[in-house]
Design a protein around this motif. Structure first.
Motif, PDB file in Angstrom:
ATOM      1  N   GLU A   1       0.815  -1.212   0.000  1.00 47.12           N
ATOM      2  CA  GLU A   1       0.000   0.000   0.000  1.00 47.12           C
ATOM      3  C   GLU A   1       0.849   1.263   0.000  1.00 47.12           C
ATOM      4  O   GLU A   1       0.346   2.344  -0.287  1.00 47.12           O
ATOM      5  N   SER A   2       2.129   1.129   0.312  1.00 48.61           N
ATOM      6  CA  SER A   2       3.044   2.269   0.231  1.00 48.61           C
ATOM      7  C   SER A   2       3.695   2.365  -1.143  1.00 48.61           C
ATOM      8  O   SER A   2       4.650   3.129  -1.323  1.00 48.61           O
ATOM      9  N   CYS A   3       3.224   1.561  -2.101  1.00 52.28           N
ATOM     10  CA  CYS A   3       3.678   1.569  -3.497  1.00 52.28           C
ATOM     11  C   CYS A   3       5.085   1.003  -3.678  1.00 52.28           C
ATOM     12  O   CYS A   3       5.718   1.225  -4.716  1.00 52.28           O
ATOM     13  N   VAL A   4       5.595   0.282  -2.690  1.00 50.78           N
ATOM     14  CA  VAL A   4       6.868  -0.424  -2.852  1.00 50.78           C
ATOM     15  C   VAL A   4       6.577  -1.722  -3.599  1.00 50.78           C
ATOM     16  O   VAL A   4       5.722  -2.511  -3.178  1.00 50.78           O
ATOM     17  N   SER A   5       7.283  -1.948  -4.702  1.00 46.69           N
ATOM     18  CA  SER A   5       6.934  -3.080  -5.562  1.00 46.69           C
ATOM     19  C   SER A   5       8.179  -3.836  -6.009  1.00 46.69           C
ATOM     20  O   SER A   5       9.303  -3.321  -5.978  1.00 46.69           O
ATOM     21  N   ARG A   6       7.950  -5.062  -6.439  1.00 50.93           N
ATOM     22  CA  ARG A   6       8.991  -5.901  -7.031  1.00 50.93           C
ATOM     23  C   ARG A   6       8.308  -6.950  -7.895  1.00 50.93           C
ATOM     24  O   ARG A   6       7.096  -7.170  -7.784  1.00 50.93           O
ATOM     25  N   SER A   7       9.071  -7.582  -8.756  1.00 46.94           N
ATOM     26  CA  SER A   7       8.515  -8.619  -9.625  1.00 46.94           C
ATOM     27  C   SER A   7       9.480  -9.792  -9.710  1.00 46.94           C
ATOM     28  O   SER A   7      10.703  -9.617  -9.675  1.00 46.94           O
ATOM     29  N   LEU A   8       8.902 -10.995  -9.818  1.00 52.73           N
ATOM     30  CA  LEU A   8       9.658 -12.240  -9.929  1.00 52.73           C
ATOM     31  C   LEU A   8       9.289 -12.884 -11.255  1.00 52.73           C
ATOM     32  O   LEU A   8       8.122 -13.197 -11.492  1.00 52.73           O
ATOM     33  N   CYS A   9      10.262 -13.078 -12.130  1.00 52.07           N
ATOM     34  CA  CYS A   9       9.983 -13.527 -13.495  1.00 52.07           C
ATOM     35  C   CYS A   9      10.613 -14.893 -13.768  1.00 52.07           C
ATOM     36  O   CYS A   9      11.665 -15.233 -13.214  1.00 52.07           O
ATOM     37  N   SER A  10       9.952 -15.639 -14.646  1.00 52.21           N
ATOM     38  CA  SER A  10      10.444 -16.955 -15.065  1.00 52.21           C
ATOM     39  C   SER A  10      10.253 -17.089 -16.567  1.00 52.21           C
ATOM     40  O   SER A  10       9.147 -16.836 -17.083  1.00 52.21           O
ATOM     41  N   ASP A  11      11.319 -17.483 -17.266  1.00 53.58           N
ATOM     42  CA  ASP A  11      11.209 -17.727 -18.702  1.00 53.58           C
ATOM     43  C   ASP A  11      10.405 -18.991 -18.951  1.00 53.58           C
ATOM     44  O   ASP A  11      10.419 -19.938 -18.152  1.00 53.58           O
ATOM     45  N   LEU A  12       9.721 -19.007 -20.082  1.00 51.99           N
ATOM     46  CA  LEU A  12       8.893 -20.150 -20.450  1.00 51.99           C
ATOM     47  C   LEU A  12       9.524 -20.881 -21.619  1.00 51.99           C
ATOM     48  O   LEU A  12      10.117 -20.264 -22.516  1.00 51.99           O
ATOM     49  N   ALA A  13       9.380 -22.185 -21.595  1.00 49.48           N
ATOM     50  CA  ALA A  13       9.924 -23.008 -22.673  1.00 49.48           C
ATOM     51  C   ALA A  13       9.001 -22.891 -23.875  1.00 49.48           C
ATOM     52  O   ALA A  13       7.874 -23.369 -23.858  1.00 49.48           O
ATOM     53  N   GLY A  14       9.465 -22.234 -24.908  1.00 46.19           N
ATOM     54  CA  GLY A  14       8.702 -22.081 -26.138  1.00 46.19           C
ATOM     55  C   GLY A  14       9.639 -22.124 -27.313  1.00 46.19           C
ATOM     56  O   GLY A  14      10.816 -22.467 -27.191  1.00 46.19           O
ATOM     57  N   ASN A  15       9.125 -21.771 -28.465  1.00 47.99           N
ATOM     58  CA  ASN A  15       9.968 -21.794 -29.655  1.00 47.99           C
ATOM     59  C   ASN A  15      10.528 -20.411 -29.975  1.00 47.99           C
ATOM     60  O   ASN A  15      10.998 -20.167 -31.080  1.00 47.99           O
ATOM     61  N   ASP A  16      10.483 -19.503 -28.983  1.00 50.68           N
ATOM     62  CA  ASP A  16      10.997 -18.146 -29.148  1.00 50.68           C
ATOM     63  C   ASP A  16      10.431 -17.469 -30.395  1.00 50.68           C
ATOM     64  O   ASP A  16      11.141 -16.796 -31.145  1.00 50.68           O
ATOM     65  N   SER A  17       9.148 -17.687 -30.619  1.00 48.17           N
ATOM     66  CA  SER A  17       8.463 -17.007 -31.714  1.00 48.17           C
ATOM     67  C   SER A  17       7.384 -16.109 -31.124  1.00 48.17           C
ATOM     68  O   SER A  17       6.847 -16.388 -30.053  1.00 48.17           O
ATOM     69  N   HIS A  18       7.091 -15.041 -31.834  1.00 49.47           N
ATOM     70  CA  HIS A  18       6.119 -14.068 -31.343  1.00 49.47           C
ATOM     71  C   HIS A  18       4.744 -14.706 -31.174  1.00 49.47           C
ATOM     72  O   HIS A  18       4.280 -15.455 -32.036  1.00 49.47           O
TER      73      HIS A  18
END
Length: 655
Positions: A120-137
């Motif tokens: 609520e004090s607007c302190v933020s963070r993000s945790l990301c994970s790559d996905l197994a794909g064919n690296d196509s759009h």
């Protein structure tokens, strides 16, 4: 030369595969997600998440908390977001909120999923994970969170994944070949329940035909067994593959789940289908077509307002000043052009002047009936549901903001509301009233007096009025009669020599201005006489020059009399006004082309026409002198006598 040709082919090949990311369009994917605890929208143009915590909390309880969560990279394109809400790891002193978003690295087209955490004090963070794909759009990268806020699920045409949100672990990340039964299935929209989901998209069964059709697929989120799909429509039109495999707004689909019921919107066909889940199978219950005359889009977004009410987004249904789109609410069993319960916006729930006829890109309704809207300009509307006797109405603001709130207010006079919803108040039926001055909400309009002869209490009444206190007014208009004066000469003389105390008549009166000019001439004569008696040589010399000038303007004595020059000015004024009147009067013909009053005359109803009729409307109120005669005629009894002469046939043969 050959090497140059090869180089050009290689370059053209790279250009043909180059992907253009539309960062300004918020309609593709799911750029907005909301529940009763949290709202999140993604803006790729500003590399920012707009986050609202407690978005529907009223001001007395603290109101909403608004934060911006920016991502500090230009190599990210967010496809979809899905809110979790208040984190289970929150403490009394540190309430945290969570959401999930699916994105793609622009440079490498690598898909990945992230968990956003913000306080609520607007302190933020993000945790990301790559996905197994064919690296196509990915044209369609769909994302959803289950009802418990434990798992996030993602679906594309090539892979699917399941993410344990609190553990930040990919439970499943595999290709979609074993899930989609139809070849080339392209998911366009999805919604998630507790342990199952419905994905709507386009797929085909015959490879060489590529006969794409709109399908609704049931997916078991526990086993990820092959999806059970059913056709949503019965059309036989061939769909161009490029229109369904790449983003095309006309081919958008939308899905929403409520209990075991599913609603699917097919924008291209202006169709809304209601499906029921029975076990692991979807059955199409009803298919409804809404053909608004001027609308170019129906059903691009659909949702459940409650267990039996559907909300459907319609583009340009009518020509209104409020917005380019409207949200229509229907009972699920009665969906037609004339059966809408209400629409948003409306004359009670307007859009303020800060929004100039916006277009709604997406909307969503929470399980408790609160609604949030994202416009095509990335503005946000927050509409909380209102208790009985209240409706949520726009609160105007001059602040430079992109979030606009509606606040529950008492129903206006002549209306009431007997249920909790985001809609407006209903109109009081006849013989009931609501003054709108009571300090509490009205759930049922107050009955008026039972005396139908003296009481006047129509639809949407504010008060019970005694009809005896209302003056009689007839809307019947008598056939016009010609004026007593019809000749142009008589009208001209009447107008020239008419003078009145009315300011308008005085200003346009030729006689008045002629008198004014004549008065000026008399003053000049007095001046000449006084200077002659005083013997002022310089004044006498000026007087001689003035007399010479007036002789040149004399049209009465043909330049012989300087006094005639003074009178000439009065004549010019009189003739000028007469010419103006005549020209204006001629332009008032024909009468069909006249709409405004006759400002050039004292009688502004003056027309250049004559009327004649031998009929008189019976609805016109009669004068006191004529009324007894009409009453006598109305009471006159007429006797019809039928005499039958002798005939060769019997009376029984006469019909």
């Amino acid at each position: 030369m050959f090497l140059q040709l090869i180089f050009l082919l290689v370059i053209s090949g790279h250009v043909s595969w180059c992907v253009v990311y539309d960062t300004s369009n918020v309609a593709p994917g799911t750029k907005m997600s909301v529940n009763d605890d949290m709202f999140v929208s993604a803006s790729n143009s500003f590399s920012n998440f707009a986050v609202l915590m407690h978005p529907f909390r009223n001001a007395s309880a603290g109101g909403a908390v608004r934060c911006n969560m920016r991502w500090n990279t230009t190599d990210r394109f967010v496809h979809s977001v899905a809110v979790v809400g208040i984190s289970k790891n929150s403490t009394v002193n540190n309430t945290q909120f969570m959401f999930v978003f699916a994105a793609e690295r622009i440079s490498t087209a690598t898909p990945y999923v992230c968990i956003g955490i913000i306080s609520e004090s607007c302190v933020s963070r993000s945790l990301c994970s790559d996905l197994a794909g064919n690296d196509s759009h990915q044209e369609y990268f769909l994302l959803g969170v289950d009802n418990n806020g434990t798992y996030a699920y993602g679906f594309t045409s090539t892979f699917v994944f399941k993410l344990n949100i609190y553990a930040n672990v990919l439970v499943l990340n595999t290709t979609s070949n074993s899930i989609w039964p139809a070849q080339g299935f392209i998911p366009h929209s999805m919604d998630v329940a507790s342990d199952w989901a419905v994905v709507a998209g386009y797929g085909y069964t015959i490879e060489y035909k590529k006969d794409y059709a709109a399908l609704g697929c049931f997916v078991n989120l526990t086993t990820f067994a092959p999806a059970s799909c059913v056709p949503i429509t019965t059309e036989t039109t061939f769909l161009i593959p490029a229109d369904v495999t790449t983003y095309n707004s006309a081919y958008e689909l939308s899905v929403a789940i409520r209990g075991n019921k599913v609603v699917v919107g097919v924008q291209r066909l202006a169709t809304v289908a209601v499906l029921y889940r029975i076990g692991s199978v979807l059955n199409v219950s009803r298919i409804n077509v809404l053909s608004f005359i001027d609308s170019t889009s129906v059903g691009r977004v659909v949702d459940w307002a409650d267990d039996t009410t559907l909300a459907i987004l319609v583009q340009d249904p009518y020509d209104t000043v409020w917005s380019q789109t409207e949200i229509f609410f229907y009972n699920e069993k009665s969906i037609s052009l004339t059966s809408a319960i209400f629409s948003f916006p409306n004359n009670q729930q307007i859009l303020g002047s800060r929004l100039s006829r916006p277009s709604f890109a997406r909307f969503s309704i929470t399980i408790n009936g609160n609604m949030a809207i994202l416009t095509s300009a990335a503005d946000i509307l927050i509409i909380p549901n209102a208790s009985p006797g209240y409706s949520s109405r726009w609160i105007d603001t001059n602040d430079r903001v992109f979030v606009f709130y509606y606040v529950p207010k008492l129903c206006i006079g002549g209306t009431y509301k007997n249920m909790t919803s985001v809609g407006p108040c209903q109109i009081c039926p006849p013989n009931t009233r609501n003054s709108g001055l009571l300090p509490y909400g009205i759930t049922q309009c107050i009955p008026c007096s039972n005396n139908s002869q003296t009481g006047f209490c129509p639809l949407a009444s504010l008060a019970d009025i005694d009809s005896n206190s209302i003056g009689s007014y007839s809307q019947a208009v008598a056939y016009p009669e010609s004026a007593d004066t019809t000749d142009i000469e008589d009208l001209l003389i009447k107008n020239v020599f008419q003078i009145s105390t009315d300011p308008h008549c005085l200003i346009i009166s030729p006689l008045l201005w002629t008198i004014v000019v004549s008065g000026v001439c008399v003053l000049f004569l007095l001046f000449m006489l006084i200077t002659h008696l005083c013997g002022c040589k310089s004044c006498i010399e000026c007087g001689k020059r003035a007399r010479d000038l007036f002789k040149h303007t004399d049209i009465i004595g043909e330049g012989e009399m300087w006094i005639g020059g003074l009178a000439t000015f009065a004549i010019i004024v009189l003739v000028s006004f007469s010419y103006w009147f005549s020209a204006s009067f001629i332009r008032r013909y024909p009468i069909e082309a006249i709409s405004g009053p006759a400002y050039f005359a004292c009688d502004e109803s003056l027309v250049n026409a004559q009327f004649s009729t031998g009929l008189e409307l019976l609805a016109i109120p009669k004068s006191e002198g004529a009324q007894p005669m009409f009453t006598l005629l109305d009471q006159q009894a007429f006797n019809l006598t039928l005499k039958i002469r002798a005939a060769t046939h019997g009376l029984s043969t006469i019909h």
